[in-house]
Write a protein that holds these residues in place. Structure first.
Motif, PDB file in Angstrom:
ATOM      1  N   TYR A   1       0.832  -1.207   0.000  1.00 18.23           N
ATOM      2  CA  TYR A   1       0.000   0.000   0.000  1.00 18.23           C
ATOM      3  C   TYR A   1       0.867   1.258   0.000  1.00 18.23           C
ATOM      4  CZ  TYR A   1      -3.884  -3.122   0.852  1.00 18.23           C
ATOM      5  OH  TYR A   1      -4.821  -4.122   0.727  1.00 18.23           O
ATOM      6  N   ASN A   2       2.148   1.087  -0.358  1.00 12.21           N
ATOM      7  CA  ASN A   2       3.071   2.193  -0.579  1.00 12.21           C
ATOM      8  C   ASN A   2       4.245   1.640  -1.382  1.00 12.21           C
ATOM      9  OD1 ASN A   2       4.982   1.018   1.394  1.00 12.21           O
ATOM     10  ND2 ASN A   2       3.411   1.640   2.870  1.00 12.21           N
ATOM     11  N   TYR A   3       5.160   2.515  -1.772  1.00 11.30           N
ATOM     12  CA  TYR A   3       6.274   2.097  -2.617  1.00 11.30           C
ATOM     13  C   TYR A   3       7.492   1.620  -1.825  1.00 11.30           C
ATOM     14  CZ  TYR A   3       4.299   3.599  -7.058  1.00 11.30           C
ATOM     15  OH  TYR A   3       3.526   3.704  -8.191  1.00 11.30           O
ATOM     16  N   THR A   4       7.508   1.845  -0.523  1.00 13.52           N
ATOM     17  CA  THR A   4       8.679   1.482   0.279  1.00 13.52           C
ATOM     18  C   THR A   4       8.407   0.195   1.037  1.00 13.52           C
ATOM     19  OG1 THR A   4       9.179   3.835   0.564  1.00 13.52           O
ATOM     20  CG2 THR A   4      10.310   2.285   2.020  1.00 13.52           C
ATOM     21  N   PRO A   5       9.120  -0.896   0.740  1.00 11.63           N
ATOM     22  CA  PRO A   5       8.915  -2.154   1.458  1.00 11.63           C
ATOM     23  C   PRO A   5       9.211  -2.000   2.945  1.00 11.63           C
ATOM     24  CG  PRO A   5      10.181  -2.513  -0.550  1.00 11.63           C
ATOM     25  CD  PRO A   5      10.111  -1.034  -0.344  1.00 11.63           C
ATOM     26  N   PRO A   6       8.548  -2.764   3.811  1.00 11.22           N
ATOM     27  CA  PRO A   6       8.785  -2.664   5.253  1.00 11.22           C
ATOM     28  C   PRO A   6      10.241  -2.937   5.616  1.00 11.22           C
ATOM     29  CG  PRO A   6       6.834  -3.999   4.775  1.00 11.22           C
ATOM     30  CD  PRO A   6       7.523  -3.746   3.468  1.00 11.22           C
ATOM     31  N   GLY A   7      10.758  -2.159   6.561  1.00  9.66           N
ATOM     32  CA  GLY A   7      12.105  -2.387   7.057  1.00  9.66           C
ATOM     33  C   GLY A   7      13.213  -1.859   6.178  1.00  9.66           C
ATOM     34  N   THR A   8      12.907  -1.032   5.178  1.00  8.50           N
ATOM     35  CA  THR A   8      13.942  -0.477   4.306  1.00  8.50           C
ATOM     36  C   THR A   8      14.755   0.561   5.056  1.00  8.50           C
ATOM     37  OG1 THR A   8      12.526  -0.805   2.372  1.00  8.50           O
ATOM     38  CG2 THR A   8      14.400   0.662   2.107  1.00  8.50           C
ATOM     39  N   GLY A   9      16.028   0.260   5.297  1.00 12.52           N
ATOM     40  CA  GLY A   9      16.870   1.177   6.049  1.00 12.52           C
ATOM     41  C   GLY A   9      16.361   1.422   7.455  1.00 12.52           C
ATOM     42  N   GLY A  10      15.686   0.422   8.032  1.00 15.55           N
ATOM     43  CA  GLY A  10      15.138   0.567   9.370  1.00 15.55           C
ATOM     44  C   GLY A  10      13.842   1.358   9.417  1.00 15.55           C
ATOM     45  N   PHE A  11      13.274   1.645   8.242  1.00 15.44           N
ATOM     46  CA  PHE A  11      12.059   2.461   8.178  1.00 15.44           C
ATOM     47  C   PHE A  11      10.905   1.650   7.600  1.00 15.44           C
ATOM     48  CE2 PHE A  11       9.331   5.141   5.403  1.00 15.44           C
ATOM     49  CZ  PHE A  11       8.754   5.936   6.375  1.00 15.44           C
ATOM     50  N   THR A  12       9.733   1.752   8.213  1.00 14.30           N
ATOM     51  CA  THR A  12       8.532   1.102   7.698  1.00 14.30           C
ATOM     52  C   THR A  12       7.475   2.172   7.452  1.00 14.30           C
ATOM     53  OG1 THR A  12       8.976  -0.992   8.820  1.00 14.30           O
ATOM     54  CG2 THR A  12       6.698  -0.569   8.153  1.00 14.30           C
ATOM     55  N   ALA A  13       7.088   2.351   6.214  1.00 15.27           N
ATOM     56  CA  ALA A  13       6.117   3.380   5.850  1.00 15.27           C
ATOM     57  C   ALA A  13       4.697   2.918   6.179  1.00 15.27           C
ATOM     58  CB  ALA A  13       6.221   3.691   4.361  1.00 15.27           C
ATOM     59  N   GLY A  14       3.872   3.870   6.525  1.00 10.90           N
ATOM     60  CA  GLY A  14       2.463   3.575   6.747  1.00 10.90           C
ATOM     61  C   GLY A  14       1.723   3.493   5.424  1.00 10.90           C
ATOM     62  N   PRO A  15       0.511   2.939   5.414  1.00 11.55           N
ATOM     63  CA  PRO A  15      -0.257   2.809   4.172  1.00 11.55           C
ATOM     64  C   PRO A  15      -0.608   4.171   3.590  1.00 11.55           C
ATOM     65  CG  PRO A  15      -1.635   2.320   6.083  1.00 11.55           C
ATOM     66  CD  PRO A  15      -0.232   2.439   6.588  1.00 11.55           C
ATOM     67  N   GLN A  16      -0.482   4.291   2.272  1.00 12.70           N
ATOM     68  CA  GLN A  16      -0.820   5.531   1.576  1.00 12.70           C
ATOM     69  C   GLN A  16      -2.259   5.518   1.061  1.00 12.70           C
ATOM     70  OE1 GLN A  16       1.588   8.089   1.470  1.00 12.70           O
ATOM     71  NE2 GLN A  16       2.457   6.626   2.930  1.00 12.70           N
ATOM     72  N   PHE A  17      -2.874   4.350   1.043  1.00 13.75           N
ATOM     73  CA  PHE A  17      -4.268   4.213   0.638  1.00 13.75           C
ATOM     74  C   PHE A  17      -4.737   2.838   1.078  1.00 13.75           C
ATOM     75  CE2 PHE A  17      -1.813   2.274  -2.649  1.00 13.75           C
ATOM     76  CZ  PHE A  17      -2.566   1.213  -3.102  1.00 13.75           C
ATOM     77  N   LYS A  18      -5.980   2.518   0.833  1.00 15.78           N
ATOM     78  CA  LYS A  18      -6.514   1.198   1.156  1.00 15.78           C
ATOM     79  C   LYS A  18      -7.499   0.784   0.077  1.00 15.78           C
ATOM     80  CE  LYS A  18     -10.251   2.966   4.106  1.00 15.78           C
ATOM     81  NZ  LYS A  18     -10.873   2.903   5.458  1.00 15.78           N
ATOM     82  N   ALA A  19      -7.700  -0.503  -0.052  1.00 19.98           N
ATOM     83  CA  ALA A  19      -8.656  -0.995  -1.044  1.00 19.98           C
ATOM     84  C   ALA A  19     -10.059  -0.490  -0.689  1.00 19.98           C
ATOM     85  CB  ALA A  19      -8.628  -2.514  -1.084  1.00 19.98           C
ATOM     86  N   ASP A  20     -10.785  -0.033  -1.697  1.00 18.05           N
ATOM     87  CA  ASP A  20     -12.119   0.530  -1.455  1.00 18.05           C
ATOM     88  C   ASP A  20     -12.943   0.342  -2.723  1.00 18.05           C
ATOM     89  OD1 ASP A  20     -14.388   2.031  -0.893  1.00 18.05           O
ATOM     90  OD2 ASP A  20     -13.269   3.620   0.142  1.00 18.05           O
TER      91      ASP A  20
END
Length: 350
Positions: free
Chosen positions: A253-272
């Protein structure tokens, strides 16, 4: 070059002795190791492999440049990045940063030319555990143990043969018949069988990547942002990873995979799906159409690409009433269609 983790974030080790991370000045130490011809691996060996990525600069240019790389001395490589990149050391593990042999590159003029033959058997000079002995295009490649490798006593294999097999089904059958001893991937529909019957041989490893489709926004109906958004919102990503891909992938739900460089991005959108239907209805009303015009989705030859495309095609038809034509293309043809923008929707280059 390989990746190590020791009491902290991943560290890139270019050579056997040791390493030093980027300091405040953005410098990375490149420590000594021998090329097969008995020459030291230096910072220049890494710069020489970057003709189109990190151009070597002289001292006069350095103070004026915003992005670049230079070898301060034989064992120190200095890099200037466009933006702060906390996972940059991990990026150095990519093969594009592996050292090459400068005299070989220079003798072939390979800094600025392609197809010079510097990497062919008998010409290539490297510092890895194997040497290239044979390369038959679309047939096989053969490497043999490098007797000059710094850690040659731990290398147990005398020879490895690589076979370029386009079909993952053929590759999997070749493995089960003992023709090959290692595969790059496994057909999704065979993963459950191997988990049950061949568990010791199946290794599922994390791969840092994002699978996405690219829209050609110059052609209808994908020139309308409402259509593009509706297509994105109506995909059931959980169903894709659970029932189609089956190898532990995570919904994106974003372009950055979890744990990239110690960072996990939150969802940018959701299925609707409800919102997706509203957007399509608004688009149809405004354009005076009864249905979204049919368009094609192109992907390069791959069983996984085919399965994903078929699943998404069915989702769009079921939820939005959108008809999509699937077009499978060989890799070179696919790249040409991407270059010429002759299609409306494409899967990523892979």
């Amino acid at each position: 070059m390989w990746l190590l983790v020791k009491d902290g974030p991943p560290k890139v080790v270019a050579h056997p002795e040791a390493w030093e991370a980027l300091d405040d000045a953005g410098r990375a130490k490149v420590l000594a190791a021998l090329q097969p011809e008995g020459e030291d691996v230096t910072g220049e060996c890494i710069l020489c492999d970057q003709p189109t990525k990190l151009q070597p600069l002289d001292w006069d240019d350095w103070d004026r440049c915003e992005v670049g790389a230079r070898a301060i001395d034989d064992h120190t490589l200095e890099l200037k990045l466009e933006n702060p990149t906390p996972y940059f050391l991990e990026l150095l593990n990519h093969y594009t940063f592996w050292p090459v042999h400068p005299p070989t590159i220079e003798s072939f003029g390979a800094r600025t030319k392609r197809g010079t033959g510097w990497a062919l058997p008998g010409k290539y000079v490297g510092n890895g555990p194997f040497t290239l002995e044979e390369w038959q295009i679309n047939a096989r490649s053969v490497v043999k143990k490098n007797l000059n490798y710094w850690d040659r006593d731990t290398v147990k294999l005398n020879e490895i043969r690589f076979y370029p097999i386009e079909s993952v089904d053929t590759e999997e059958r070749a493995f089960r018949s003992n023709f090959i001893h290692n595969t790059q991937t496994v057909p999704p529909y065979r993963i459950d069988w191997h988990k049950k019957n061949n568990h010791d041989s199946l290794h599922v490893d994390t791969y840092l990547g994002v699978y996405f489709y690219r829209f050609n926004t110059e052609r209808k109906p994908l020139d309308d942002v409402r259509v593009r958004l509706a297509l994105a919102l109506s995909i059931d990503r959980e169903a894709l990873v659970k029932h189609v891909l089956r190898a532990g992938q995570q919904p994106a739900y974003n372009y950055t995979p979890p744990g990239t460089g110690g960072f996990t991005a939150g969802p940018q959108f959701k299925a609707d799906v409800k919102e997706a239907k509203r957007l399509i209805a608004e688009y149809l009303k405004e354009t005076g159409q009864s249905s979204v015009p049919e368009f094609e989705l192109r992907y390069n030859t791959s069983e996984s690409h085919k399965k994903v495309a078929e699943a998404i095609q069915a989702m769009w038809k079921k939820e939005l009433g959108v008809d999509v034509i699937l077009d499978n293309q060989e890799w070179k043809v696919f790249l040409k269609s991407v270059e010429l923008r002759t299609t409306r929707l494409r899967e990523p280059d892979g």
